[in-house]
Design a protein around this motif. Sequence first.
Motif: not given
Length: 222
Positions: A29-34, A152, A163, A166, A212
Amino acid sequence: MKLLLLVGMLTACAAVTQDLSGKMFTFPLETNTTHVKLTTTKQDFNAVTVCQRSFTDLQRSHVLFSLAVSTFSNGFMVLWDGADKELEIYTQNKFAVFGKTDYKQNTWQSICATWDSASGLVQLWLDGLPSVRKFTSSGSNIRGSLIIMLGQEQDSHGGGFDIKQSFVGMLSDVHMWDYVLSACEIQKYVNEQNFTPGNVLNWAALDYQIVEKVMLIMLKLC
């Protein structure tokens, strides 16, 4: 090629040390946390080599390896710049650009990056083919409280994720050394021969923590 799912979506997994030979991290997934955080006891470097294998379909910019210390968010980083279609190596917030590289989507590629503090020279190896050497920073070590991440790009020490930088795809065979690996050893790594494993990060004994949505998958050839 057959993929066997080992671990599904994980959230804030506790740090573990495992032999990940024949396995890969998948960032779906495209996230700003994983991300995956990698741990080492070494905190002082006058030279670095990082090698890894990656697979992605991303056209945009994305990080491949991010090491930050308290004084430099880009202590050592490898980044694909999607706008300018070039790979970049950062050391101590300085960077060198490698354009017209054969960086591909939708295929496995081996990427190695080296840096030496004495000369300040960095070099990129893509599927065993070397780039020219370029200057980034010299005269001082990368030292301090290290935070190493996959997935990240750190714009601050351990955070500041974007994001749009990422990583989405698969990463495997991540190794890190505290010296510049020889051309012969890099070729052995690329060809999956009997190479010297990383003495800082070793895929066969990796201390890592998943944060995550990351999958750990075994790759089996049929």
